[in-house]
Scaffold this motif. Structure first.
Motif, PDB file in Angstrom:
ATOM      1  N   GLY A 278      -2.113  67.419  14.296  1.00  0.00           N
ATOM      2  CA  GLY A 278      -2.351  66.368  15.414  1.00  0.00           C
ATOM      3  C   GLY A 278      -2.837  65.196  15.053  1.00  0.00           C
ATOM      4  O   GLY A 278      -3.099  64.214  15.850  1.00  0.00           O
ATOM      5  N   GLU A 279      -3.316  65.190  13.880  1.00  0.00           N
ATOM      6  CA  GLU A 279      -3.850  63.833  13.145  1.00  0.00           C
ATOM      7  C   GLU A 279      -2.631  62.805  13.197  1.00  0.00           C
ATOM      8  O   GLU A 279      -2.812  61.492  13.141  1.00  0.00           O
ATOM      9  CB  GLU A 279      -4.227  63.933  11.944  1.00  0.00           C
ATOM     10  N   TYR A 280      -1.430  63.325  13.202  1.00  0.00           N
ATOM     11  CA  TYR A 280      -0.101  62.462  13.459  1.00  0.00           C
ATOM     12  C   TYR A 280       0.353  62.366  14.879  1.00  0.00           C
ATOM     13  O   TYR A 280       0.419  61.383  15.448  1.00  0.00           O
ATOM     14  CB  TYR A 280       0.759  63.144  12.466  1.00  0.00           C
ATOM     15  N   LEU A 281       0.603  63.518  15.421  1.00  0.00           N
ATOM     16  CA  LEU A 281       1.465  63.516  16.702  1.00  0.00           C
ATOM     17  C   LEU A 281       0.578  63.238  17.877  1.00  0.00           C
ATOM     18  O   LEU A 281       1.320  62.964  19.027  1.00  0.00           O
ATOM     19  CB  LEU A 281       2.279  65.118  16.887  1.00  0.00           C
ATOM     20  N   LYS A 282      -0.580  63.455  17.755  1.00  0.00           N
ATOM     21  CA  LYS A 282      -1.449  63.254  19.019  1.00  0.00           C
ATOM     22  C   LYS A 282      -2.470  61.938  18.747  1.00  0.00           C
ATOM     23  O   LYS A 282      -3.267  61.553  19.399  1.00  0.00           O
ATOM     24  CB  LYS A 282      -2.300  64.445  19.314  1.00  0.00           C
ATOM     25  N   ASN A 283      -1.955  61.282  17.700  1.00  0.00           N
ATOM     26  CA  ASN A 283      -2.761  59.985  17.322  1.00  0.00           C
ATOM     27  C   ASN A 283      -2.050  58.648  18.022  1.00  0.00           C
ATOM     28  O   ASN A 283      -0.973  58.537  17.307  1.00  0.00           O
ATOM     29  CB  ASN A 283      -2.926  59.862  15.611  1.00  0.00           C
ATOM     30  N   PRO A 284      -2.849  57.889  18.923  1.00  0.00           N
ATOM     31  CA  PRO A 284      -1.940  56.887  19.679  1.00  0.00           C
ATOM     32  C   PRO A 284      -1.783  55.657  18.604  1.00  0.00           C
ATOM     33  O   PRO A 284      -0.852  54.872  18.544  1.00  0.00           O
ATOM     34  CB  PRO A 284      -2.906  56.379  20.655  1.00  0.00           C
ATOM     35  N   ALA A 285      -2.329  55.724  17.381  1.00  0.00           N
ATOM     36  CA  ALA A 285      -2.208  54.420  16.489  1.00  0.00           C
ATOM     37  C   ALA A 285      -0.811  54.854  15.494  1.00  0.00           C
ATOM     38  O   ALA A 285      -0.741  54.077  14.925  1.00  0.00           O
ATOM     39  CB  ALA A 285      -3.366  54.532  15.531  1.00  0.00           C
ATOM     40  N   PHE A 286      -0.621  56.338  15.545  1.00  0.00           N
ATOM     41  CA  PHE A 286       0.399  56.708  14.549  1.00  0.00           C
ATOM     42  C   PHE A 286       2.081  56.930  15.479  1.00  0.00           C
ATOM     43  O   PHE A 286       2.854  56.779  14.524  1.00  0.00           O
ATOM     44  CB  PHE A 286       0.239  57.891  13.856  1.00  0.00           C
ATOM     45  N   VAL A 287       1.843  57.036  16.599  1.00  0.00           N
ATOM     46  CA  VAL A 287       3.174  57.410  17.176  1.00  0.00           C
ATOM     47  C   VAL A 287       3.056  56.824  18.933  1.00  0.00           C
ATOM     48  O   VAL A 287       1.978  56.576  19.229  1.00  0.00           O
ATOM     49  CB  VAL A 287       3.193  59.081  17.496  1.00  0.00           C
ATOM     50  N   ASN A 288       4.130  56.606  19.339  1.00  0.00           N
ATOM     51  CA  ASN A 288       5.470  56.929  19.045  1.00  0.00           C
ATOM     52  C   ASN A 288       6.436  55.759  18.904  1.00  0.00           C
ATOM     53  O   ASN A 288       6.731  55.246  19.781  1.00  0.00           O
ATOM     54  CB  ASN A 288       5.966  57.840  20.160  1.00  0.00           C
ATOM     55  N   GLY A 289       6.737  55.193  17.548  1.00  0.00           N
ATOM     56  CA  GLY A 289       7.248  53.912  17.296  1.00  0.00           C
ATOM     57  C   GLY A 289       8.663  53.921  18.081  1.00  0.00           C
ATOM     58  O   GLY A 289       9.418  54.428  17.900  1.00  0.00           O
ATOM     59  N   GLY A 290       8.743  52.643  18.944  1.00  0.00           N
ATOM     60  CA  GLY A 290       9.923  52.536  19.786  1.00  0.00           C
ATOM     61  C   GLY A 290      10.124  53.375  20.854  1.00  0.00           C
ATOM     62  O   GLY A 290      11.260  53.017  21.323  1.00  0.00           O
ATOM     63  N   LEU A 291       9.457  54.289  21.200  1.00  0.00           N
ATOM     64  CA  LEU A 291       9.512  55.387  21.820  1.00  0.00           C
ATOM     65  C   LEU A 291       8.782  55.466  23.213  1.00  0.00           C
ATOM     66  O   LEU A 291       9.215  55.815  24.333  1.00  0.00           O
ATOM     67  CB  LEU A 291       9.734  56.526  21.345  1.00  0.00           C
ATOM     68  N   GLY A 292       7.445  55.030  23.014  1.00  0.00           N
ATOM     69  CA  GLY A 292       6.448  55.262  23.890  1.00  0.00           C
ATOM     70  C   GLY A 292       5.149  55.597  23.562  1.00  0.00           C
ATOM     71  O   GLY A 292       4.779  55.165  22.414  1.00  0.00           O
ATOM     72  N   ASP A 293       4.356  56.268  24.530  1.00  0.00           N
ATOM     73  CA  ASP A 293       2.868  56.798  24.105  1.00  0.00           C
ATOM     74  C   ASP A 293       3.028  58.099  23.404  1.00  0.00           C
ATOM     75  O   ASP A 293       4.360  58.398  23.071  1.00  0.00           O
ATOM     76  CB  ASP A 293       2.226  56.610  25.105  1.00  0.00           C
ATOM     77  N   VAL A 294       1.949  58.700  23.184  1.00  0.00           N
ATOM     78  CA  VAL A 294       2.062  59.957  22.529  1.00  0.00           C
ATOM     79  C   VAL A 294       2.531  61.131  23.416  1.00  0.00           C
ATOM     80  O   VAL A 294       3.365  61.820  23.027  1.00  0.00           O
ATOM     81  CB  VAL A 294       0.411  60.591  22.433  1.00  0.00           C
ATOM     82  N   LYS A 295       2.635  61.136  24.764  1.00  0.00           N
ATOM     83  CA  LYS A 295       3.070  61.789  25.655  1.00  0.00           C
ATOM     84  C   LYS A 295       4.916  61.916  25.629  1.00  0.00           C
ATOM     85  O   LYS A 295       5.563  62.868  25.960  1.00  0.00           O
ATOM     86  CB  LYS A 295       2.852  61.786  27.234  1.00  0.00           C
ATOM     87  N   SER A 296       5.228  60.642  25.165  1.00  0.00           N
ATOM     88  CA  SER A 296       6.536  60.679  25.048  1.00  0.00           C
ATOM     89  C   SER A 296       7.398  61.362  23.728  1.00  0.00           C
ATOM     90  O   SER A 296       8.627  61.583  23.727  1.00  0.00           O
ATOM     91  CB  SER A 296       6.995  59.037  24.614  1.00  0.00           C
ATOM     92  N   VAL A 297       6.504  61.994  23.039  1.00  0.00           N
ATOM     93  CA  VAL A 297       7.011  62.855  22.068  1.00  0.00           C
ATOM     94  C   VAL A 297       7.581  64.017  22.611  1.00  0.00           C
ATOM     95  O   VAL A 297       8.742  64.418  22.136  1.00  0.00           O
ATOM     96  CB  VAL A 297       5.683  63.144  21.052  1.00  0.00           C
ATOM     97  N   ALA A 298       7.040  64.303  23.623  1.00  0.00           N
ATOM     98  CA  ALA A 298       7.751  65.703  24.452  1.00  0.00           C
ATOM     99  C   ALA A 298       8.998  65.181  25.100  1.00  0.00           C
ATOM    100  O   ALA A 298       9.667  66.298  25.498  1.00  0.00           O
ATOM    101  CB  ALA A 298       6.608  66.083  25.312  1.00  0.00           C
ATOM    102  N   SER A 299       9.027  64.052  25.730  1.00  0.00           N
ATOM    103  CA  SER A 299      10.222  63.603  26.511  1.00  0.00           C
ATOM    104  C   SER A 299      11.324  63.291  25.599  1.00  0.00           C
ATOM    105  O   SER A 299      12.442  63.010  26.167  1.00  0.00           O
ATOM    106  CB  SER A 299       9.880  62.897  27.580  1.00  0.00           C
ATOM    107  N   THR A 300      11.163  62.890  24.306  1.00  0.00           N
ATOM    108  CA  THR A 300      12.171  62.266  23.685  1.00  0.00           C
ATOM    109  C   THR A 300      12.989  63.280  22.999  1.00  0.00           C
ATOM    110  O   THR A 300      12.604  64.298  22.285  1.00  0.00           O
ATOM    111  CB  THR A 300      11.610  61.486  22.401  1.00  0.00           C
TER     112      THR A 300
END
Length: 448
Positions: A257-279
């Protein structure tokens, strides 16, 4: 791929005895092959047959099936056995339907050790002959042997392998910006913070995969379990001798979560944290090519997702580094693979199954895959014949005596957990569900 105990190489006498047993079993069906046997010295141990066929069922479909089919050509020519290869996208479901319906293939290739054990428990799988057992013990580590061993008996042989503990990056970007490949988890976190401080989201991540959405979360968590709690705790967690929602698992998922739920770390070029699930996972690493992110954690098989023309090499557009451990004293490696299991014990089936467990086949498979994308943990595979840079890197990791290899945990767990609750709850976790609620739900799904 291991810290596991050294491979126990069987004596030459055992190998000769095993081959003699197989030849004796084949004697009554032996005959001259129509195509001739020039250059067949390596295949003499399997015997010769006339008008015999062996069916092989797999989830490998065209065009990826061609290298497999080609890797059996010399065996067919030299033994007279015709291999009937069938690949099907719905393999995982259909193979169980066929087995339960009394129409199993002679041999099938599985990616999930948990399913192999399930089929053994039904009494449908056939115990491997001595010749296969000898090869498995000769060419694979004890950890790999364990994935095809049920109640002390060997039921198959490992085939291909992949390394999941990879982070993809751009060597050109690292050189231009002065980044160095991290050697520890602390250095990985420091690198991520440095990239973020420069105004770019360091990580790009996607867990979308249709009905299987969420599986990349399981890989992240398994890598962290291995690194933070060690292989013994990992094994206990996979086998449910410690709870899925215990302190070890909680620490691992929180670390992810320190990576995948960290808005400073993700989601480069794809969106915010929630875009991890839709990408979609296939697309998730591509923003590296546009300089929109710098890091993408995904297995060696992701090499096939880079567009044509992208230079994948240590000095090229894209390459990968080992997902670092907690410190430099250990080298845990998460990975996956394939296993061949028999549902028939005819002599020709035993002969082909023995061939698939040999170093001869491993090297034939390398030769029939000139573009790369396939390796094995078979120690008889000649890594010098590999041409693909990622294949070479994977083989180097797999054959490193310091490496501690562990198979993908979700693939070993009961289906209700590994390919259901773990995926679904992992997706819910990415989109906001707490670690406790996530792990409690997965624990509740474990069969009683």
């Amino acid at each position: 791929m291991r810290r596991t105990p050294p491979i126990r190489v069987l004596s030459r006498a055992l190998s000769i005895a095993a081959a003699t047993l197989l030849l004796a079993a084949c004697a009554d069906t032996a005959g001259d092959t129509a195509q001739g046997t020039a250059g067949c010295e390596a295949y003499q141990q399997y015997g010769t047959f006339k008008d015999k066929k062996v069916s092989l069922y797999s989830g490998i479909v065209a065009p990826e099936d061609e290298p497999h089919i080609n890797s059996y050509k010399n065996f067919e020519r030299c033994t007279g056995i015709q291999v009937e290869f069938q690949g099907e996208k719905e393999f995982d479901t259909q193979v169980q339907v066929r087995i339960k319906g009394g129409n199993p293939p002679d041999l099938a290739i599985f990616a999930q050790p948990g399913l192999v054990k399930q089929l053994v428990e039904t009494g449908k799988a056939v115990q491997a002959p001595d010749t296969v057992v000898a090869n498995v013990k000769k060419f694979w580590s004890e950890s790999w042997q364990g994935y095809v061993t049920v109640n002390g008996k060997v039921y198959g042989a490992p085939l291909g392998a992949n390394v999941k503990s990879f982070v993809w990056y751009s060597p050109k970007e690292f050189k231009a910006k002065g980044y160095t490949v991290p050697k520890t988890l602390d250095e990985l976190k420091t690198l991520s913070e440095k990239i973020a401080a420069g105004g770019q989201k360091p990580w790009c991540v996607g867990i979308g995969s249709g009905d299987a959405t969420g599986w990349p979360v399981t890989d992240w968590m398994e890598d962290m379990m291995l690194r933070l709690s060690g292989p013994k705790a990992y094994d206990d967690w996979v086998n449910h001798t410690i709870p899925f929602n215990g302190p070890e698992a909680t620490g691992a998922l929180d670390a992810v979560g320190e990576y995948l739920k960290n808005p400073a770390f993700v989601n480069g070029g794809l969106g915010d944290v929630k875009s991890v699930a839709s990408t979609q996972f296939q697309d998730a690493g591509l923003p590296i090519l546009q300089g929109q992110c710098s890091l993408h954690r995904q297995g060696s098989f992701y090499a096939q997702n880079w567009p044509k023309g992208v230079n994948v090499s240590p000095d090229g557009d894209i390459y990968a580094f080992y997902f670092p451990s907690k410190d430099d004293t250990s080298k845990p490696v998460l990975g996956g693979g394939e296993f061949v299991v028999a549902f028939s014990d005819r002599p020709e089936v035993k002969a082909f199954q023995t061939f698939l467990a040999s170093d001869t086949w491993a090297n034939e498979k390398v030769a029939s895959t000139p573009g790369g994308g396939w390796i094995s943990a078979n120690t008889g595979m000649d890594a010098s014949k590999l041409t693909n840079p990622i294949d070479k890197l994977s083989a180097q990791i797999l054959q490193d005596p310091k490496s501690v290899f562990r198979y993908d945990g979700s693939d070993q767990m009961p289906g209700a957990v590994g390919t259901n609750a773990f995926w679904k709850q992992g997706t819910n976790w990415v989109t906001g569900q707490s670690t406790k609620a996530t792990l409690d739900a997965i624990e509740a799904a474990w069969p009683k």
